[in-house]
Design a protein around this motif. Sequence first.
Motif, PDB file in Angstrom:
ATOM      1  N   TRP A  23       0.779  -1.265  -0.108  1.00  0.00           N
ATOM      2  CA  TRP A  23       0.091   0.017   0.011  1.00  0.00           C
ATOM      3  C   TRP A  23       0.849   1.301   0.028  1.00  0.00           C
ATOM      4  O   TRP A  23       0.509   2.073  -0.821  1.00  0.00           O
ATOM      5  N   GLU A  24       1.995   1.209   0.746  1.00  0.00           N
ATOM      6  CA  GLU A  24       2.813   2.443   0.886  1.00  0.00           C
ATOM      7  C   GLU A  24       3.393   2.813  -0.580  1.00  0.00           C
ATOM      8  O   GLU A  24       3.546   3.767  -0.923  1.00  0.00           O
ATOM      9  N   GLU A  25       3.826   1.768  -1.322  1.00  0.00           N
ATOM     10  CA  GLU A  25       4.589   1.793  -2.530  1.00  0.00           C
ATOM     11  C   GLU A  25       3.429   2.394  -3.563  1.00  0.00           C
ATOM     12  O   GLU A  25       3.545   3.361  -4.361  1.00  0.00           O
ATOM     13  N   GLU A  26       2.280   1.969  -3.473  1.00  0.00           N
ATOM     14  CA  GLU A  26       1.040   2.365  -4.325  1.00  0.00           C
ATOM     15  C   GLU A  26       0.885   3.841  -3.973  1.00  0.00           C
ATOM     16  O   GLU A  26       0.691   4.658  -4.913  1.00  0.00           O
ATOM     17  N   GLU A  27       0.662   4.267  -2.796  1.00  0.00           N
ATOM     18  CA  GLU A  27       0.536   5.608  -2.312  1.00  0.00           C
ATOM     19  C   GLU A  27       1.671   6.479  -2.961  1.00  0.00           C
ATOM     20  O   GLU A  27       1.312   7.726  -3.244  1.00  0.00           O
ATOM     21  N   GLU A  28       2.839   6.107  -2.853  1.00  0.00           N
ATOM     22  CA  GLU A  28       3.975   6.858  -3.497  1.00  0.00           C
ATOM     23  C   GLU A  28       3.821   6.929  -4.798  1.00  0.00           C
ATOM     24  O   GLU A  28       4.098   8.100  -5.428  1.00  0.00           O
ATOM     25  N   GLU A  29       3.674   6.112  -5.685  1.00  0.00           N
ATOM     26  CA  GLU A  29       3.084   6.232  -7.068  1.00  0.00           C
ATOM     27  C   GLU A  29       2.026   6.945  -7.380  1.00  0.00           C
ATOM     28  O   GLU A  29       2.091   7.947  -8.314  1.00  0.00           O
ATOM     29  N   LEU A  30       1.156   7.082  -6.424  1.00  0.00           N
ATOM     30  CA  LEU A  30      -0.293   7.892  -6.684  1.00  0.00           C
ATOM     31  C   LEU A  30       0.270   9.408  -6.555  1.00  0.00           C
ATOM     32  O   LEU A  30       0.066  10.366  -7.272  1.00  0.00           O
ATOM     33  N   GLU A  31       1.043   9.640  -5.585  1.00  0.00           N
ATOM     34  CA  GLU A  31       1.758  11.082  -5.207  1.00  0.00           C
ATOM     35  C   GLU A  31       2.560  11.533  -6.320  1.00  0.00           C
ATOM     36  O   GLU A  31       2.493  12.545  -6.865  1.00  0.00           O
ATOM     37  N   GLU A  32       3.381  10.574  -7.029  1.00  0.00           N
ATOM     38  CA  GLU A  32       4.105  11.108  -8.037  1.00  0.00           C
ATOM     39  C   GLU A  32       3.286  11.569  -9.140  1.00  0.00           C
ATOM     40  O   GLU A  32       3.288  12.555  -9.977  1.00  0.00           O
ATOM     41  N   TRP A  33       2.072  10.580  -9.457  1.00  0.00           N
ATOM     42  CA  TRP A  33       1.133  11.096 -10.419  1.00  0.00           C
ATOM     43  C   TRP A  33       0.528  12.162 -10.392  1.00  0.00           C
ATOM     44  O   TRP A  33       0.193  13.304 -11.145  1.00  0.00           O
ATOM     45  N   GLU A  34       0.000  12.516  -9.265  1.00  0.00           N
ATOM     46  CA  GLU A  34      -0.569  13.916  -8.672  1.00  0.00           C
ATOM     47  C   GLU A  34       0.284  14.960  -8.935  1.00  0.00           C
ATOM     48  O   GLU A  34       0.056  16.071  -9.364  1.00  0.00           O
ATOM     49  N   GLU A  35       1.607  14.910  -8.554  1.00  0.00           N
ATOM     50  CA  GLU A  35       2.596  15.811  -9.130  1.00  0.00           C
ATOM     51  C   GLU A  35       2.713  16.156 -10.396  1.00  0.00           C
ATOM     52  O   GLU A  35       2.709  17.291 -10.816  1.00  0.00           O
ATOM     53  N   VAL A  36       2.717  15.176 -11.331  1.00  0.00           N
ATOM     54  CA  VAL A  36       2.773  15.379 -12.737  1.00  0.00           C
ATOM     55  C   VAL A  36       1.370  16.180 -13.072  1.00  0.00           C
ATOM     56  O   VAL A  36       1.431  17.214 -13.876  1.00  0.00           O
TER      57      VAL A  36
END
Length: 78
Positions: free
Chosen positions: A47-60
């Motif tokens: 879940w933590e890895e998925e949240e990090e990926e989502l945060e990266e996408w939100e930044e983009v």
Amino acid sequence: MARIKCHYLDCVFIDEGMCSAAAIEVDPDSGCMTYNPNAEAATNEDWEEEEEELEEWEEVDGEEDDDDLWPEEEDETY
């Protein structure tokens, strides 16, 4: 035989969204007492890895200007 739709995604008794347990026990306060998490269920680390990926996408996504995504509509009067 009654079919029970289950909303737990990681229960060992889930079979195509339906409970396949021979008998179930439901507590009004606690929910399904028959629920048994699958050993292959996602861990907190997943879940933590998925949240990090989502945060990266939100930044983009945040870098784009939303106005550029939709063409401006012209006023049409009838």
